[in-house]
Design a protein around this motif. Structure first.
Motif, PDB file in Angstrom:
ATOM      1  N   PHE A   1      62.413  52.551  45.149  1.00 24.92           N
ATOM      2  CA  PHE A   1      62.191  51.137  45.477  1.00 24.92           C
ATOM      3  C   PHE A   1      60.812  50.952  46.084  1.00 24.92           C
ATOM      4  CE2 PHE A   1      62.212  48.597  49.438  1.00 24.92           C
ATOM      5  CZ  PHE A   1      62.052  47.338  48.876  1.00 24.92           C
ATOM      6  N   GLU A   2      60.469  51.802  47.034  1.00 28.26           N
ATOM      7  CA  GLU A   2      59.163  51.708  47.684  1.00 28.26           C
ATOM      8  C   GLU A   2      58.037  51.985  46.695  1.00 28.26           C
ATOM      9  OE1 GLU A   2      59.488  54.478  50.854  1.00 28.26           O
ATOM     10  OE2 GLU A   2      60.836  53.215  52.064  1.00 28.26           O
ATOM     11  N   GLN A   3      58.244  52.945  45.779  1.00 30.67           N
ATOM     12  CA  GLN A   3      57.220  53.238  44.787  1.00 30.67           C
ATOM     13  C   GLN A   3      57.007  52.065  43.836  1.00 30.67           C
ATOM     14  OE1 GLN A   3      55.227  56.091  44.679  1.00 30.67           O
ATOM     15  NE2 GLN A   3      56.195  56.309  46.684  1.00 30.67           N
ATOM     16  N   ASP A   4      58.089  51.400  43.457  1.00 29.04           N
ATOM     17  CA  ASP A   4      57.959  50.246  42.567  1.00 29.04           C
ATOM     18  C   ASP A   4      57.222  49.103  43.259  1.00 29.04           C
ATOM     19  OD1 ASP A   4      59.160  51.477  40.460  1.00 29.04           O
ATOM     20  OD2 ASP A   4      61.103  50.485  40.670  1.00 29.04           O
ATOM     21  N   VAL A   5      57.478  48.914  44.540  1.00 29.40           N
ATOM     22  CA  VAL A   5      56.761  47.874  45.284  1.00 29.40           C
ATOM     23  C   VAL A   5      55.271  48.193  45.325  1.00 29.40           C
ATOM     24  CG1 VAL A   5      56.444  46.822  47.544  1.00 29.40           C
ATOM     25  CG2 VAL A   5      58.751  47.185  46.669  1.00 29.40           C
ATOM     26  N   ARG A   6      54.933  49.455  45.604  1.00 28.56           N
ATOM     27  CA  ARG A   6      53.520  49.850  45.639  1.00 28.56           C
ATOM     28  C   ARG A   6      52.858  49.648  44.275  1.00 28.56           C
ATOM     29  NH1 ARG A   6      55.826  54.008  49.039  1.00 28.56           N
ATOM     30  NH2 ARG A   6      54.972  53.849  51.154  1.00 28.56           N
ATOM     31  N   ALA A   7      53.573  50.020  43.211  1.00 29.05           N
ATOM     32  CA  ALA A   7      53.011  49.856  41.874  1.00 29.05           C
ATOM     33  C   ALA A   7      52.787  48.377  41.549  1.00 29.05           C
ATOM     34  CB  ALA A   7      53.941  50.486  40.840  1.00 29.05           C
ATOM     35  N   ALA A   8      53.723  47.528  41.973  1.00 28.44           N
ATOM     36  CA  ALA A   8      53.575  46.097  41.730  1.00 28.44           C
ATOM     37  C   ALA A   8      52.387  45.529  42.493  1.00 28.44           C
ATOM     38  CB  ALA A   8      54.860  45.361  42.116  1.00 28.44           C
ATOM     39  N   LEU A   9      52.187  46.014  43.718  1.00 33.50           N
ATOM     40  CA  LEU A   9      51.039  45.554  44.503  1.00 33.50           C
ATOM     41  C   LEU A   9      49.728  45.979  43.851  1.00 33.50           C
ATOM     42  CD1 LEU A   9      52.283  46.217  48.155  1.00 33.50           C
ATOM     43  CD2 LEU A   9      52.046  44.018  46.999  1.00 33.50           C
ATOM     44  N   LEU A  10      49.690  47.193  43.341  1.00 31.23           N
ATOM     45  CA  LEU A  10      48.474  47.654  42.671  1.00 31.23           C
ATOM     46  C   LEU A  10      48.187  46.843  41.415  1.00 31.23           C
ATOM     47  CD1 LEU A  10      48.805  51.546  43.006  1.00 31.23           C
ATOM     48  CD2 LEU A  10      47.167  50.044  44.168  1.00 31.23           C
ATOM     49  N   SER A  11      49.246  46.436  40.727  1.00 30.45           N
ATOM     50  CA  SER A  11      49.039  45.647  39.511  1.00 30.45           C
ATOM     51  C   SER A  11      48.424  44.286  39.821  1.00 30.45           C
ATOM     52  CB  SER A  11      50.369  45.464  38.773  1.00 30.45           C
ATOM     53  OG  SER A  11      51.249  44.630  39.508  1.00 30.45           O
ATOM     54  N   ARG A  12      48.597  43.810  41.051  1.00 27.21           N
ATOM     55  CA  ARG A  12      47.993  42.528  41.441  1.00 27.21           C
ATOM     56  C   ARG A  12      46.480  42.608  41.427  1.00 27.21           C
ATOM     57  NH1 ARG A  12      51.786  39.150  44.204  1.00 27.21           N
ATOM     58  NH2 ARG A  12      50.073  37.668  44.455  1.00 27.21           N
ATOM     59  N   LEU A  13      45.936  43.824  41.539  1.00 31.07           N
ATOM     60  CA  LEU A  13      44.482  43.986  41.520  1.00 31.07           C
ATOM     61  C   LEU A  13      43.887  43.710  40.151  1.00 31.07           C
ATOM     62  CD1 LEU A  13      44.124  47.257  43.633  1.00 31.07           C
ATOM     63  CD2 LEU A  13      43.897  44.901  44.405  1.00 31.07           C
ATOM     64  N   GLU A  14      44.746  43.638  39.132  1.00 38.84           N
ATOM     65  CA  GLU A  14      44.263  43.442  37.765  1.00 38.84           C
ATOM     66  C   GLU A  14      44.403  41.998  37.302  1.00 38.84           C
ATOM     67  OE1 GLU A  14      42.783  45.846  36.170  1.00 38.84           O
ATOM     68  OE2 GLU A  14      43.145  47.260  37.811  1.00 38.84           O
ATOM     69  N   THR A  15      44.769  41.085  38.203  1.00 41.31           N
ATOM     70  CA  THR A  15      44.977  39.699  37.798  1.00 41.31           C
ATOM     71  C   THR A  15      44.338  38.728  38.778  1.00 41.31           C
ATOM     72  OG1 THR A  15      47.092  39.602  38.990  1.00 41.31           O
ATOM     73  CG2 THR A  15      47.174  40.235  36.664  1.00 41.31           C
ATOM     74  N   GLY A  16      44.004  37.548  38.284  1.00 38.39           N
ATOM     75  CA  GLY A  16      43.587  36.431  39.114  1.00 38.39           C
ATOM     76  C   GLY A  16      42.377  36.690  39.993  1.00 38.39           C
ATOM     77  N   ALA A  17      42.451  36.109  41.191  1.00 43.37           N
ATOM     78  CA  ALA A  17      41.331  36.202  42.122  1.00 43.37           C
ATOM     79  C   ALA A  17      41.089  37.635  42.581  1.00 43.37           C
ATOM     80  CB  ALA A  17      41.591  35.291  43.336  1.00 43.37           C
ATOM     81  N   ALA A  18      42.156  38.418  42.655  1.00 43.89           N
ATOM     82  CA  ALA A  18      42.001  39.800  43.103  1.00 43.89           C
ATOM     83  C   ALA A  18      41.141  40.595  42.123  1.00 43.89           C
ATOM     84  CB  ALA A  18      43.369  40.455  43.259  1.00 43.89           C
ATOM     85  N   LYS A  19      41.324  40.364  40.831  1.00 46.06           N
ATOM     86  CA  LYS A  19      40.538  41.079  39.827  1.00 46.06           C
ATOM     87  C   LYS A  19      39.062  40.743  39.943  1.00 46.06           C
ATOM     88  CE  LYS A  19      40.263  41.915  34.847  1.00 46.06           C
ATOM     89  NZ  LYS A  19      40.864  41.597  33.519  1.00 46.06           N
ATOM     90  N   GLN A  20      38.754  39.459  40.119  1.00 41.79           N
ATOM     91  CA  GLN A  20      37.357  39.043  40.257  1.00 41.79           C
ATOM     92  C   GLN A  20      36.751  39.586  41.546  1.00 41.79           C
ATOM     93  OE1 GLN A  20      35.416  37.555  38.022  1.00 41.79           O
ATOM     94  NE2 GLN A  20      33.728  37.840  39.473  1.00 41.79           N
ATOM     95  N   ALA A  21      37.530  39.580  42.620  1.00 41.20           N
ATOM     96  CA  ALA A  21      37.030  40.101  43.893  1.00 41.20           C
ATOM     97  C   ALA A  21      36.751  41.600  43.798  1.00 41.20           C
ATOM     98  CB  ALA A  21      38.041  39.822  45.006  1.00 41.20           C
ATOM     99  N   MET A  22      37.642  42.344  43.126  1.00 46.92           N
ATOM    100  CA  MET A  22      37.414  43.776  42.934  1.00 46.92           C
ATOM    101  C   MET A  22      36.114  44.012  42.176  1.00 46.92           C
ATOM    102  SD  MET A  22      39.666  46.049  44.127  1.00 46.92           S
ATOM    103  CE  MET A  22      39.704  47.402  42.945  1.00 46.92           C
ATOM    104  N   LYS A  23      35.866  43.210  41.159  1.00 44.80           N
ATOM    105  CA  LYS A  23      34.655  43.369  40.358  1.00 44.80           C
ATOM    106  C   LYS A  23      33.406  43.056  41.172  1.00 44.80           C
ATOM    107  CE  LYS A  23      32.580  41.847  35.994  1.00 44.80           C
ATOM    108  NZ  LYS A  23      32.763  40.982  34.790  1.00 44.80           N
ATOM    109  N   THR A  24      33.464  41.966  41.934  1.00 41.42           N
ATOM    110  CA  THR A  24      32.304  41.555  42.728  1.00 41.42           C
ATOM    111  C   THR A  24      32.014  42.554  43.849  1.00 41.42           C
ATOM    112  OG1 THR A  24      32.793  39.225  42.267  1.00 41.42           O
ATOM    113  CG2 THR A  24      31.333  39.710  44.131  1.00 41.42           C
ATOM    114  N   LEU A  25      33.030  42.911  44.610  1.00 37.36           N
ATOM    115  CA  LEU A  25      32.836  43.839  45.717  1.00 37.36           C
ATOM    116  C   LEU A  25      32.443  45.230  45.199  1.00 37.36           C
ATOM    117  CD1 LEU A  25      35.845  42.788  47.970  1.00 37.36           C
ATOM    118  CD2 LEU A  25      33.414  42.427  48.441  1.00 37.36           C
TER     119      LEU A  25
END
Length: 337
Positions: free
Chosen positions: A275-299
């Motif tokens: 359960f904890e691993q799936d939550v972590r994986a889901a959080l990491l996937s957020r880095l590939e979408t929306g504002a988080a993806k653009q922020a990762m690219k810019t930073l």
């Protein structure tokens, strides 16, 4: 896709439906994830297979051992599923998925099911969705599920978090007693099997078995192990020597853990871990979408240019993620008064 029909056919033991179900749970598409969840939820809850994880270095004979061991279990009247994880290329992302070709006898048996899967980018020796594939095999009514990891080293122990028994296969002359005392995969194993104990290698296998048996006595005793476990023993997948004795020891260990209350407790802890691993994986996937993806690219660009320290950029990225999540999570079920 009619997920209820697929679940019913899996529960009826249809191998084609089981293969399709595993393909579904391995898919990364969002709609497939929803369907996979529906299939898993519709499977029978009262079926439980013995989950056996097998790990070892490349070339130790895992596939050959699994075929010989699987044939032994079939002769005992059991249904056997094999989930073989194949390493994926770091360059192309592809996998050979050729483990099934090493098990030609087992693959022809009606009561056996063999499914090779790519590890993709997942570390730990198993694929990300192997645990869900195990649940599908249990729902299909298999008695034993064998999980073969990729050829791993001392730190890849994820399979131990989804198996009732963890077997470590070693080759003759694979190290001395000091190697056996090292922490990591060695202290996770329930049984150490020295494979290829036949022909000219048998004397070397005898010495290696003695070395590791001595090393195991130096490890701190685990509460879930009765006297005599973990243990080291010699087996030969070629001559099938040691398979019957090894299976008897596995059954004795599982029976003891059931009676002592460790079996169900371990499964509960494993469920919480995934359960904890799936939550972590889901959080990491957020880095590939929306504002988080653009922020990762810019930073990331600012870090590469030397304009920003990596630790400072990471702190700013966490601020972006915090804003992306919005309002804090509230427990929908309040505590009883």
């Amino acid at each position: 896709m009619d997920t209820q029909d697929l679940a019913a056919r899996i529960a009826a033991g249809e191998r084609r439906a089981l293969a399709r179900g595993i393909t579904l749970v391995e898919s990364g598409r969002a709609d497939h994830r929803v369907q996979a969840t529906e299939v898993l939820a519709a499977l029978p809850r009262d079926r439980q297979a013995l989950r056996i994880g097998l790990s070892g270095t490349p070339g130790v004979g895992k596939s050959t051992f699994i075929e010989a061991f699987g044939m032994h279990l079939l002769k005992a009247g059991m249904r056997v599923a094999v989930l073989a994880v194949d390493p994926s290329s770091a360059r192309s992302g592809g996998s050979i998925l050729g483990d099934k070709t090493r098990m030609d006898r087992l693959s022809r048996e009606a009561n056996a099911f063999i499914r090779p899967s790519p590890s993709q980018t997942h570390l730990g020796g198993v694929a990300r969705r192997t645990r869900e594939a195990v649940a599908l095999c249990e729902g299909a009514g298999f008695d034993v599920v064998l999980i073969e990891t990729v050829g791993v080293g001392q730190s890849e122990t994820a399979v131990a978090q989804m198996a009732d028994l963890f077997l470590l296969l070693l080759a003759p002359a694979g190290g001395d007693e000091l190697q056996g005392v090292k922490r990591g995969i060695m202290e996770m194993a329930d049984m150490i099997l020295i494979n290829k104990a036949d022909g000219d290698l048998k004397p070397a296998a005898t010495r290696t078995c003695a070395d590791y048996a001595g090393a195991l006595r130096l490890l701190r005793k685990r509460p879930q192990d009765p006297d005599g476990f973990p243990k080291a023993m010699m087996v030969s997948a070629l001559t099938e020597q040691g398979l019957e004795a090894g299976w008897a020891d596995m059954q004795a260990l599982v029976d003891w853990r059931r009676e002592a209350g460790f079996f169900d407790g371990t499964r509960a802890a494993q469920a919480q871990y995934w359960f904890e691993q799936d939550v972590r994986a889901a959080l990491l996937s957020r880095l590939e979408t929306g504002a988080a993806k653009q922020a990762m690219k810019t930073l990331g660009a600012q870090v590469a240019e030397g304009a920003l320290d990596p630790s400072i950029a990471a702190a700013r990225m966490l601020d972006v993620l915090g804003a992306d999540f919005g309002a804090p999570w509230v427990d929908p079920v309040p505590d009883s008064p």
